[in-house]
Design a protein around this motif. Structure first.
Motif, PDB file in Angstrom:
ATOM      1  N   LEU A   6       4.791   5.421  -7.649  1.00  0.00           N
ATOM      2  CA  LEU A   6       4.851   4.872  -6.285  1.00  0.00           C
ATOM      3  C   LEU A   6       6.288   4.924  -5.767  1.00  0.00           C
ATOM      4  CD1 LEU A   6       2.658   1.649  -6.654  1.00  0.00           C
ATOM      5  CD2 LEU A   6       2.071   3.751  -5.452  1.00  0.00           C
ATOM      6  N   PRO A   7       6.489   5.290  -4.504  1.00  0.00           N
ATOM      7  CA  PRO A   7       7.867   5.335  -3.985  1.00  0.00           C
ATOM      8  C   PRO A   7       8.442   3.925  -3.817  1.00  0.00           C
ATOM      9  CG  PRO A   7       6.300   5.756  -2.222  1.00  0.00           C
ATOM     10  CD  PRO A   7       5.495   5.667  -3.481  1.00  0.00           C
ATOM     11  N   VAL A   8       9.764   3.831  -3.962  1.00  0.00           N
ATOM     12  CA  VAL A   8      10.444   2.577  -3.646  1.00  0.00           C
ATOM     13  C   VAL A   8      10.718   2.605  -2.146  1.00  0.00           C
ATOM     14  CG1 VAL A   8      12.525   1.194  -4.011  1.00  0.00           C
ATOM     15  CG2 VAL A   8      11.439   2.356  -5.949  1.00  0.00           C
ATOM     16  N   LEU A   9      10.275   1.581  -1.429  1.00  0.00           N
ATOM     17  CA  LEU A   9      10.382   1.579   0.040  1.00  0.00           C
ATOM     18  C   LEU A   9      11.825   1.359   0.480  1.00  0.00           C
ATOM     19  CD1 LEU A   9       7.257  -0.635   0.754  1.00  0.00           C
ATOM     20  CD2 LEU A   9       7.452   1.844   1.065  1.00  0.00           C
ATOM     21  N   PRO A  10      12.245   2.003   1.570  1.00  0.00           N
ATOM     22  CA  PRO A  10      13.589   1.738   2.090  1.00  0.00           C
ATOM     23  C   PRO A  10      13.706   0.296   2.572  1.00  0.00           C
ATOM     24  CG  PRO A  10      12.366   3.251   3.536  1.00  0.00           C
ATOM     25  CD  PRO A  10      11.488   2.975   2.356  1.00  0.00           C
ATOM     26  N   MET A  11      14.913  -0.258   2.527  1.00  0.00           N
ATOM     27  CA  MET A  11      15.107  -1.662   2.908  1.00  0.00           C
ATOM     28  C   MET A  11      14.634  -1.946   4.328  1.00  0.00           C
ATOM     29  SD  MET A  11      15.788  -3.837   0.748  1.00  0.00           S
ATOM     30  CE  MET A  11      16.466  -5.353   1.409  1.00  0.00           C
ATOM     31  N   GLU A  12      14.744  -0.979   5.216  1.00  0.00           N
ATOM     32  CA  GLU A  12      14.327  -1.215   6.609  1.00  0.00           C
ATOM     33  C   GLU A  12      12.837  -1.546   6.715  1.00  0.00           C
ATOM     34  OE1 GLU A  12      15.813   1.185   9.842  1.00  0.00           O
ATOM     35  OE2 GLU A  12      17.309  -0.428   9.756  1.00  0.00           O
ATOM     36  N   ASP A  13      12.055  -1.148   5.688  1.00  0.00           N
ATOM     37  CA  ASP A  13      10.612  -1.421   5.701  1.00  0.00           C
ATOM     38  C   ASP A  13      10.257  -2.759   5.065  1.00  0.00           C
ATOM     39  OD1 ASP A  13      10.237   0.946   6.931  1.00  0.00           O
ATOM     40  OD2 ASP A  13       9.485   2.025   5.180  1.00  0.00           O
ATOM     41  N   VAL A  14      11.246  -3.413   4.470  1.00  0.00           N
ATOM     42  CA  VAL A  14      10.989  -4.673   3.791  1.00  0.00           C
ATOM     43  C   VAL A  14      10.662  -5.757   4.816  1.00  0.00           C
ATOM     44  CG1 VAL A  14      12.344  -6.520   2.691  1.00  0.00           C
ATOM     45  CG2 VAL A  14      12.233  -4.245   1.651  1.00  0.00           C
TER      46      VAL A  14
ATOM     47  N   ASP B  76       0.824  -1.213   0.000  1.00  0.00           N
ATOM     48  CA  ASP B  76       0.000   0.000   0.000  1.00  0.00           C
ATOM     49  C   ASP B  76       0.853   1.257   0.000  1.00  0.00           C
ATOM     50  OD1 ASP B  76      -2.220  -1.520  -0.031  1.00  0.00           O
ATOM     51  OD2 ASP B  76      -2.602  -1.399   2.143  1.00  0.00           O
ATOM     52  N   GLU B  77       1.987   1.207   0.727  1.00  0.00           N
ATOM     53  CA  GLU B  77       2.819   2.406   0.901  1.00  0.00           C
ATOM     54  C   GLU B  77       3.809   2.625  -0.233  1.00  0.00           C
ATOM     55  OE1 GLU B  77       2.171  -0.527   2.732  1.00  0.00           O
ATOM     56  OE2 GLU B  77       4.058  -0.499   3.816  1.00  0.00           O
ATOM     57  N   GLY B  78       4.002   1.637  -1.099  1.00  0.00           N
ATOM     58  CA  GLY B  78       4.996   1.775  -2.157  1.00  0.00           C
ATOM     59  C   GLY B  78       5.431   0.410  -2.647  1.00  0.00           C
ATOM     60  N   ILE B  79       6.591   0.356  -3.305  1.00  0.00           N
ATOM     61  CA  ILE B  79       7.028  -0.957  -3.804  1.00  0.00           C
ATOM     62  C   ILE B  79       8.384  -1.355  -3.203  1.00  0.00           C
ATOM     63  CG2 ILE B  79       5.773  -0.799  -5.991  1.00  0.00           C
ATOM     64  CD1 ILE B  79       8.457  -0.226  -7.374  1.00  0.00           C
ATOM     65  N   GLU B  80       8.514  -2.651  -2.987  1.00  0.00           N
ATOM     66  CA  GLU B  80       9.819  -3.209  -2.618  1.00  0.00           C
ATOM     67  C   GLU B  80      10.541  -3.524  -3.927  1.00  0.00           C
ATOM     68  OE1 GLU B  80       9.409  -6.659  -0.147  1.00  0.00           O
ATOM     69  OE2 GLU B  80       8.222  -5.614   1.375  1.00  0.00           O
ATOM     70  N   LEU B  81      11.817  -3.196  -4.009  1.00  0.00           N
ATOM     71  CA  LEU B  81      12.602  -3.426  -5.233  1.00  0.00           C
ATOM     72  C   LEU B  81      13.979  -3.851  -4.772  1.00  0.00           C
ATOM     73  CD1 LEU B  81      12.156  -2.970  -8.318  1.00  0.00           C
ATOM     74  CD2 LEU B  81      13.164  -0.717  -8.040  1.00  0.00           C
ATOM     75  N   ARG B  82      14.229  -5.159  -4.759  1.00  0.00           N
ATOM     76  CA  ARG B  82      15.448  -5.631  -4.095  1.00  0.00           C
ATOM     77  C   ARG B  82      16.000  -6.887  -4.757  1.00  0.00           C
ATOM     78  NH1 ARG B  82      13.211  -9.259   0.254  1.00  0.00           N
ATOM     79  NH2 ARG B  82      10.962  -9.097   0.165  1.00  0.00           N
ATOM     80  N   VAL B  83      17.323  -6.935  -4.773  1.00  0.00           N
ATOM     81  CA  VAL B  83      18.046  -8.053  -5.371  1.00  0.00           C
ATOM     82  C   VAL B  83      19.026  -8.554  -4.336  1.00  0.00           C
ATOM     83  CG1 VAL B  83      19.853  -8.541  -7.055  1.00  0.00           C
ATOM     84  CG2 VAL B  83      17.851  -7.270  -7.770  1.00  0.00           C
ATOM     85  N   HIS B  84      18.974  -9.845  -3.990  1.00  0.00           N
ATOM     86  CA  HIS B  84      19.895 -10.369  -2.979  1.00  0.00           C
ATOM     87  C   HIS B  84      19.841 -11.887  -2.965  1.00  0.00           C
ATOM     88  CE1 HIS B  84      16.169 -10.878  -0.710  1.00  0.00           C
ATOM     89  NE2 HIS B  84      15.927  -9.584  -0.841  1.00  0.00           N
ATOM     90  N   PRO B  85      20.864 -12.540  -2.395  1.00  0.00           N
ATOM     91  CA  PRO B  85      20.776 -13.985  -2.208  1.00  0.00           C
ATOM     92  C   PRO B  85      19.597 -14.278  -1.285  1.00  0.00           C
ATOM     93  CG  PRO B  85      22.995 -13.181  -1.734  1.00  0.00           C
ATOM     94  CD  PRO B  85      22.114 -11.973  -1.846  1.00  0.00           C
ATOM     95  N   THR B  86      18.917 -15.385  -1.540  1.00  0.00           N
ATOM     96  CA  THR B  86      17.688 -15.689  -0.790  1.00  0.00           C
ATOM     97  C   THR B  86      17.580 -17.194  -0.568  1.00  0.00           C
ATOM     98  OG1 THR B  86      16.670 -13.900  -2.082  1.00  0.00           O
ATOM     99  CG2 THR B  86      15.181 -15.253  -0.784  1.00  0.00           C
ATOM    100  N   LEU B  87      17.180 -17.572   0.651  1.00  0.00           N
ATOM    101  CA  LEU B  87      16.858 -18.978   0.893  1.00  0.00           C
ATOM    102  C   LEU B  87      15.448 -19.227   0.377  1.00  0.00           C
ATOM    103  CD1 LEU B  87      19.225 -18.639   2.993  1.00  0.00           C
ATOM    104  CD2 LEU B  87      18.042 -20.365   4.359  1.00  0.00           C
TER     105      LEU B  87
END
Ligand SMILES: NC(=O)C1=CN([C@@H]2O[C@H](COP(=O)(O)OP(=O)(O)OC[C@H]3O[C@@H](n4cnc5c(N)ncnc54)[C@H](O)[C@@H]3O)[C@@H](O)[C@H]2O)C=CC1
Ligand SMILES: N[C@@H](CC=O)C(=O)O
Ligand code: NA
Length: 433
Positions: A339-347, A253-264
């Motif tokens: 839409l704003p890209v959300l800061p990582m702390e909000d992910v 609702d507040e924006g979008i998550e946009l992130r690239v990282h290793p993931t389990l």
């Protein structure tokens, strides 16, 4: 039969594959389209003897292609940001349709390029740039046009997936990277592959095409695979997970998550089975539910397959003398949402933590207490006496989903403990719910 004239700029891995497939499958393509895709001009820095150009005009100056009045469709396969941008803008100014495999160009200069292209009403397409040969842009932009896309997650760098796959089999990072380069999978600068920049370019484009937001590469969070160790790969497996390098875009609702990282990812999930140079993209739409697109993410002819599909779309427009085109990013410009890209702390994510603790009584209780104080629930915890070395013993923890802010604060406190004198390793985990 009508000829549609194609000019190729760059005869490297993808350019070479495009030349070969266009030549080999010429009559098949004509059978599908009703016109003849004619290679009208080729330009590349260094001529390559293995390609028999016959009487096709050749030059080392790629601008000869965009300035050739006979060329209807310019195919940009040189790579890089600056010259490619000039070339594509010049082609657009000259009223030519453009096909590119260059995701770096589209992610960084796409907003400008699409604005210029809209004024000239020419097509600029980039299917080969995202997940190589998989027709995922077509799927998201057209096949899912009825849906509100809520999230996209994928393995979108072939080189990185190839390296992680081979590391799981016990091979060395550097040796496998060299092999990926020799096979033509890696970018000219392979740090783009291993540090996640290439995946962030592709994720930026996917998020725009899926959510209808402008391209915002500079706001994507980017973490690569260079810090992933065989130890963490093996211990993720014991926990029932596999480490994959993912691009994740989620609409909230507040924006979008946009992130690239290793993931389990759970070993039982289809995406965990995607190995080697293969890519896979999961797209979740409100009407269709979860869909997955899978196939080769890099390589000469696999990528050429997507390049040529785009050339055919542009050529159909030329042959039909039509001005109709699919919006560049799937939405009409007026309907795009900033839409704003959300800061990582909000992910929000689950986390795998590896804590190198001194072998003292009560350490586990202190770790558990810090996590609990930050509202972090533990899904599983693992510590093996057999791994005691130099007075230290690794504690592996898998958490439930929390906000990244909570994990950051907890890690700060863990690292401040006198019982922990190394940095805590943290890898995000996803269950795709
Ligand atoms: N290799 C792959 O599997 C894939 C590559 N791509 C993209 O396709 C594009 C091309 O990649 P590759 O074919 O792998 O690269 P490459 O390095 O094999 O080929 C590039 C070609 O362009 C020529 N070139 C570069 N700058 C030039 C200039 N200013 N003037 C004349 N010629 C020039 C080079 O001499 C070379 O022959 C890049 O944007 C890459 O990111 C996309 C999907 C897959
Ligand atoms: N270097 C890229 C090539 C395709 O986009 C990759 O390895 O995925
Ligand atoms: Na593609």
């Amino acid at each position: 039969m009508k000829d549609v004239n194609v000019g190729i700029c760059g005869l490297g891995t993808v350019g070479g594959g495009t030349f070969n497939v266009l030549t080999r499958n010429a009559s098949l393509i004509t059978g599908r389209t009703g016109f003849n895709l004619r290679i009208a001009r080729v330009a590349t820095r260094t001529p390559r003897k293995e390609f028999d150009l016959g009487d096709i005009p050749f030059s080392t100056d790629i601008f000869d292609v965009v300035n050739d009045p006979s060329v209807d469709v310019v195919v940009e396969l040189i790579g890089g940001y600056d010259t490619a941008r000039e070339l594509v803008l010049a082609a657009i100014r000259n009223g030519k349709h453009v096909v590119t495999a260059n995701k770096a160009l589209i992610a960084v200069h796409g907003n400008e390029i699409f604005e210029a292209a809209a004024k000239q009403n020419v097509i600029v397409s980039y299917e080969a740039g995202v997940a190589g040969g998989i027709p995922v842009i077509k799927a998201v932009r057209e096949g899912m046009a009825a849906n509100r896309v809520d999230w996209i997650a994928g393995i979108i760098n072939g080189t990185g997936n190839y390296i992680l796959t081979e590391m799981r089999a016990g091979r060395e990072f550097a040796e496998v990277l060299k092999e990926a380069q020799d096979l033509g999978y890696a970018e000219a600068d392979p740090t783009f592959d291993v540090e996640g920049i290439d995946a962030a370019h592709k994720l930026t484009i996917l998020a725009s095409a899926g959510f209808g937001v402008p391209l915002q590469f500079e706001k994507a969070y980017t973490e690569g695979i260079s810090e992933i160790t065989p130890y963490d790969i093996a211990h993720a497996e014991i926990l029932g997970y596999r480490i994959k390098h993912l691009g994740i875009a989620r609409r909230r609702d507040e924006g979008i998550e946009l992130r690239v990282h290793p993931t389990l990812v759970p070993r039982s999930h289809l995406i965990a089975q995607v190995d080697g140079v293969l890519n896979a993209v999961l797209v979740d739409g409100d009407a269709v539910g979860q869909t997955m697109y899978y196939g080769p993410g890099a390589g000469d002819e696999a990528t050429a397959s997507a390049v040529i599909a785009d050339i055919i779309d542009a050529a159909r427009s030329v042959a039909a003398k039509s001005n109709q085109r699919v919006p560049y990013l799937g939405f009409e410009p007026a309907a795009m949402e900033d839409l704003p890209v959300l800061p990582m702390e909000d992910v929000q994510s689950a986390y795998y933590l590896r804590i190198q603790a001194l072998d003292r009584p009560g350490v586990l209780a202190k770790v558990a207490s810090i996590l609990s104080e930050h509202g972090i629930n533990i899904e599983s915890i693992m510590q093996k006496e057999s791994e005691l070395k130099d007075g230290r013993i690794p504690v592996i923890i898998l958490t439930h989903t929390v906000q990244e802010r909570q994990i950051n604060r907890a890690i700060e406190e863990l690292e401040a403990l006198s019982d922990i004198d190394e940095k805590v390793v943290r890898i995000r985990a996803e269950n795709f719910n």
